[in-house]
Design an enzyme around this catalytic site. Structure first.
Site, PDB file in Angstrom:
ATOM      1  N   ASP A  79       0.866  -1.180   0.000  1.00  0.00           N
ATOM      2  CA  ASP A  79       0.000   0.000   0.000  1.00  0.00           C
ATOM      3  C   ASP A  79       0.905   1.233   0.000  1.00  0.00           C
ATOM      4  O   ASP A  79       1.497   1.570   1.029  1.00  0.00           O
ATOM      5  CB  ASP A  79      -0.904   0.026   1.236  1.00  0.00           C
ATOM      6  CG  ASP A  79      -1.972  -1.062   1.232  1.00  0.00           C
ATOM      7  OD1 ASP A  79      -1.740  -2.128   0.629  1.00  0.00           O
ATOM      8  OD2 ASP A  79      -3.015  -0.854   1.880  1.00  0.00           O
ATOM      9  N   LYS A 113      -6.694   3.471  -3.206  1.00  0.00           N
ATOM     10  CA  LYS A 113      -7.077   3.448  -1.791  1.00  0.00           C
ATOM     11  C   LYS A 113      -7.307   4.877  -1.326  1.00  0.00           C
ATOM     12  O   LYS A 113      -6.538   5.782  -1.651  1.00  0.00           O
ATOM     13  CB  LYS A 113      -5.969   2.773  -0.980  1.00  0.00           C
ATOM     14  CG  LYS A 113      -6.166   2.762   0.526  1.00  0.00           C
ATOM     15  CD  LYS A 113      -5.014   2.012   1.199  1.00  0.00           C
ATOM     16  CE  LYS A 113      -5.045   2.138   2.708  1.00  0.00           C
ATOM     17  NZ  LYS A 113      -3.903   1.423   3.347  1.00  0.00           N
ATOM     18  N   LYS A 166     -10.040   0.414  -2.316  1.00  0.00           N
ATOM     19  CA  LYS A 166      -9.937   0.150  -0.884  1.00  0.00           C
ATOM     20  C   LYS A 166     -10.322   1.406  -0.119  1.00  0.00           C
ATOM     21  O   LYS A 166      -9.725   2.466  -0.298  1.00  0.00           O
ATOM     22  CB  LYS A 166      -8.519  -0.284  -0.505  1.00  0.00           C
ATOM     23  CG  LYS A 166      -8.343  -0.553   0.990  1.00  0.00           C
ATOM     24  CD  LYS A 166      -6.953  -1.086   1.311  1.00  0.00           C
ATOM     25  CE  LYS A 166      -6.726  -1.196   2.805  1.00  0.00           C
ATOM     26  NZ  LYS A 166      -5.363  -1.705   3.125  1.00  0.00           N
TER      27      LYS A 166
END
Length: 224
Positions: A93, A159, A189
């Site tokens: 991430d 995300k 996400k």
């Protein structure tokens, strides 16, 4: 996903997250044990804690890169990602340079992501765009452009948030916009500020395909 998921369905979409600076090895071991008990998709930890999470075993491990500011040099982000993967992580991430996105330097955003993508070949790459900042300081096109840059650079997910910025975390509006821009080609996400089952369900119904939660048990327990 539309409607109300079961506890197991919701858990299977969760990255159980612990990214506090004061996190200890014992904390990460406990996180992994709880993740296995709850049946979540993965845990998300700092790069230095990946070996601890892997050793604890029984769950996928994601690691953050360039966290939380995104101001790291691209080569540093790439090295951090490669080190996490070498230690046993399977997902990364990464945080983009939010300032570059805000001033419209999408080429810089794209090249930053490409550097990490090259270092994380074969791994799932999620790109954190700090959506509350992009929507709050500009307009929707900045968030759209950042998501498109992530797709162009070969990311697997976009995300919403680090969960650390004072501008806030995930919102239904941001998730909807991100899903409209890159879904279903990329996953979305939602992370940051998702504290209740109602929050989680709202994000899923807005188009999220993964959730980043720190209070996972409380969210799951809140499902009716």
């Amino acid at each position: 996903m539309l409607g109300q998921p079961t506890r197991a369905q919701l858990a299977a979409l969760v990255d159980h997250t612990l990214l506090k600076p004061e996190t200890t090895r014992a904390d990460v071991a406990a996180l992994v044990a709880e993740a296995a008990e709850l049946g979540v998709y993965a845990v998300c930890v700092s790069p230095s804690m990946v070996p601890v999470a892997v050793q604890a075993g029984g769950v996928r491990v994601a690691a953050v890169t360039g966290f939380p500011s995104g101001k790291h040099v691209s080569s540093v982000k790439a090295h951090e990602a490669a080190a996490a993967l070498a230690s046993g992580a399977s997902e990364i991430d990464m945080v983009i340079d939010i300032g570059a996105a805000l001033c419209g330097d999408i080429d810089a955003v794209r090249s930053d992501i490409e550097a990490v993508r090259a270092a994380a070949a074969g791994a799932v790459l999620k790109v954190i765009v700090e959506s509350a900042v992009l929507l709050g300081q500009s307009n929707a096109h900045t968030l759209v452009d950042a998501c498109r840059a992530a797709e162009d650079a070969g990311a697997d997910f976009v995300k919403t948030s680090t969960g650390c910025h004072p501008a806030g975390g995930a919102t239904v509006r941001a998730v909807e916009l991100m899903a409209e821009t890159v879904g279903p080609r990329l996953g979305v996400k939602a992370s940051g500020g998702i504290r209740t089952a109602a929050d989680a369900v709202a994000m899923l119904n807005a188009g999220a395909t993964r959730l980043g939660l720190s209070g996972t048990r409380a969210v799951l327990d809140g499902l009716s």
